[in-house]
Design a protein around this motif. Structure first.
Motif, PDB file in Angstrom:
ATOM      1  N   ARG A 173       5.990   3.463  -0.531  1.00  0.00           N
ATOM      2  CA  ARG A 173       5.049   2.347  -0.790  1.00  0.00           C
ATOM      3  C   ARG A 173       5.996   1.553   0.261  1.00  0.00           C
ATOM      4  O   ARG A 173       6.800   1.243   0.681  1.00  0.00           O
ATOM      5  CB  ARG A 173       5.526   1.285  -2.223  1.00  0.00           C
ATOM      6  CG  ARG A 173       3.919   0.037  -2.125  1.00  0.00           C
ATOM      7  CD  ARG A 173       3.754   0.398  -4.037  1.00  0.00           C
ATOM      8  NE  ARG A 173       4.561   0.400  -4.844  1.00  0.00           N
ATOM      9  CZ  ARG A 173       4.634  -0.011  -6.128  1.00  0.00           C
ATOM     10  NH1 ARG A 173       3.924   0.199  -6.627  1.00  0.00           N
ATOM     11  NH2 ARG A 173       6.115   0.030  -6.484  1.00  0.00           N
TER      12      ARG A 173
ATOM     13  N   ARG B 253       0.712  -0.741   0.213  1.00  0.00           N
ATOM     14  CA  ARG B 253       0.236   0.004   0.494  1.00  0.00           C
ATOM     15  C   ARG B 253       0.929   0.970  -0.087  1.00  0.00           C
ATOM     16  O   ARG B 253       2.168   0.973   0.291  1.00  0.00           O
ATOM     17  CB  ARG B 253      -0.946   0.309   1.150  1.00  0.00           C
ATOM     18  CG  ARG B 253      -0.803   0.534   2.293  1.00  0.00           C
ATOM     19  CD  ARG B 253      -1.057  -0.018   3.354  1.00  0.00           C
ATOM     20  NE  ARG B 253      -0.641   0.309   4.924  1.00  0.00           N
ATOM     21  CZ  ARG B 253      -1.807   0.115   5.929  1.00  0.00           C
ATOM     22  NH1 ARG B 253      -2.605  -0.189   6.182  1.00  0.00           N
ATOM     23  NH2 ARG B 253      -0.711   0.355   7.418  1.00  0.00           N
ATOM     24  N   GLN B 254       0.492   2.107  -0.507  1.00  0.00           N
ATOM     25  CA  GLN B 254       0.514   3.454  -0.895  1.00  0.00           C
ATOM     26  C   GLN B 254       0.409   4.648  -0.353  1.00  0.00           C
ATOM     27  O   GLN B 254      -1.050   5.353  -1.080  1.00  0.00           O
ATOM     28  CB  GLN B 254       2.004   3.922  -1.976  1.00  0.00           C
ATOM     29  CG  GLN B 254       2.362   4.827  -2.333  1.00  0.00           C
ATOM     30  CD  GLN B 254       4.002   4.378  -3.293  1.00  0.00           C
ATOM     31  OE1 GLN B 254       2.889   4.457  -4.589  1.00  0.00           O
ATOM     32  NE2 GLN B 254       4.499   5.959  -3.443  1.00  0.00           N
TER      33      GLN B 254
ATOM     34  N   GLY C  95      -3.260  -1.013  -9.440  1.00  0.00           N
ATOM     35  CA  GLY C  95      -3.711  -0.371  -8.135  1.00  0.00           C
ATOM     36  C   GLY C  95      -5.038  -0.298  -7.874  1.00  0.00           C
ATOM     37  O   GLY C  95      -6.136  -0.006  -8.592  1.00  0.00           O
TER      38      GLY C  95
ATOM     39  N   TRP D 242       3.159  -6.008 -10.995  1.00  0.00           N
ATOM     40  CA  TRP D 242       2.201  -5.504 -10.212  1.00  0.00           C
ATOM     41  C   TRP D 242       1.509  -4.861 -10.749  1.00  0.00           C
ATOM     42  O   TRP D 242       1.308  -5.000 -12.432  1.00  0.00           O
ATOM     43  CB  TRP D 242       3.089  -3.875  -9.664  1.00  0.00           C
ATOM     44  CG  TRP D 242       3.711  -3.672  -9.173  1.00  0.00           C
ATOM     45  CD1 TRP D 242       5.572  -4.048 -10.176  1.00  0.00           C
ATOM     46  CD2 TRP D 242       4.414  -3.923  -8.071  1.00  0.00           C
ATOM     47  NE1 TRP D 242       5.907  -3.869  -8.786  1.00  0.00           N
ATOM     48  CE2 TRP D 242       6.049  -3.974  -7.228  1.00  0.00           C
ATOM     49  CE3 TRP D 242       3.648  -3.609  -6.564  1.00  0.00           C
ATOM     50  CZ2 TRP D 242       6.040  -3.606  -5.867  1.00  0.00           C
ATOM     51  CZ3 TRP D 242       3.616  -3.638  -5.676  1.00  0.00           C
ATOM     52  CH2 TRP D 242       5.132  -3.286  -5.118  1.00  0.00           C
TER      53      TRP D 242
ATOM     54  N   TYR E  31      -3.660   0.331  -2.996  1.00  0.00           N
ATOM     55  CA  TYR E  31      -3.421  -0.814  -2.302  1.00  0.00           C
ATOM     56  C   TYR E  31      -2.781  -1.469  -3.694  1.00  0.00           C
ATOM     57  O   TYR E  31      -4.037  -1.509  -4.864  1.00  0.00           O
ATOM     58  CB  TYR E  31      -4.260  -1.740  -1.740  1.00  0.00           C
ATOM     59  CG  TYR E  31      -4.044  -1.396  -0.186  1.00  0.00           C
ATOM     60  CD1 TYR E  31      -4.982  -0.345   0.158  1.00  0.00           C
ATOM     61  CD2 TYR E  31      -3.982  -2.288   0.928  1.00  0.00           C
ATOM     62  CE1 TYR E  31      -5.378   0.404   1.281  1.00  0.00           C
ATOM     63  CE2 TYR E  31      -3.683  -1.921   1.956  1.00  0.00           C
ATOM     64  CZ  TYR E  31      -4.681  -0.618   2.628  1.00  0.00           C
ATOM     65  OH  TYR E  31      -4.571  -0.892   4.084  1.00  0.00           O
ATOM     66  N   TYR E  32      -1.955  -2.404  -3.819  1.00  0.00           N
ATOM     67  CA  TYR E  32      -0.824  -2.738  -5.240  1.00  0.00           C
ATOM     68  C   TYR E  32      -0.996  -4.393  -5.090  1.00  0.00           C
ATOM     69  O   TYR E  32      -0.446  -4.754  -3.695  1.00  0.00           O
ATOM     70  CB  TYR E  32       0.142  -2.600  -5.398  1.00  0.00           C
ATOM     71  CG  TYR E  32       0.398  -0.512  -5.319  1.00  0.00           C
ATOM     72  CD1 TYR E  32       0.305  -0.092  -4.950  1.00  0.00           C
ATOM     73  CD2 TYR E  32      -0.236  -0.730  -7.173  1.00  0.00           C
ATOM     74  CE1 TYR E  32       0.182   1.366  -4.941  1.00  0.00           C
ATOM     75  CE2 TYR E  32      -0.047   1.074  -7.490  1.00  0.00           C
ATOM     76  CZ  TYR E  32      -0.284   1.679  -6.258  1.00  0.00           C
ATOM     77  OH  TYR E  32      -0.115   3.492  -6.725  1.00  0.00           O
TER      78      TYR E  32
END
Length: 121
Positions: free
Chosen positions: A43, A36-37, A114, A111, A92-93
């Motif tokens: 991140r 998460r970032q 998000g 990835w 959230y990734y």
């Protein structure tokens, strides 16, 4: 390819479940995890699960509140988030990596795009 879903607005103390669907014939070969970032921050690792789903890892900040799980047949990973805290807002990734250690250190091979999660009072 990783596609996240399930983000949105949740009240403090409430719950939300994120999903990450992985496509490709070799999806089951990857360890999967969530990062998460938050705005203005780096991140950070949240949780991960091994290829078979047998082992899970969590950041200290979410232990006891979040649960990561994996449906191997559906190539989907879930993040159940309980007891959300007010002010927790982040993207959230989903991440997939051949090397589980590399994933936990900062992410691996693939990835997702998000999904935004916001916690309100």
């Amino acid at each position: 390819q990783l596609v996240e879903s399930g983000g949105g607005l949740v009240q403090a103390g409430g719950s939300l479940r994120l999903s990450c669907a992985a496509s490709g014939r070799t999806a089951s070969s990857y360890h999967m995890g969530w990062f998460r970032q938050a705005a203005g921050k780096e991140r950070e690792f949240v949780a991960s699960v091994t290829r078979s789903g047998g082992f899970t890892y969590y950041a200290d900040s979410v232990k006891g509140r979040f649960t990561i799980s994996r449906d191997v047949a559906k190539n989907t990973v879930y993040l159940q988030m309980n007891s959300r805290r007010q002010g927790e807002r982040a993207v959230y990734y989903c991440n997939a990596a051949i090397d589980g250690d590399r994933l936990r250190r900062g992410g691996g091979d693939y990835w997702g795009q998000g999904t935004q999660v916001t916690v309100s009072s």
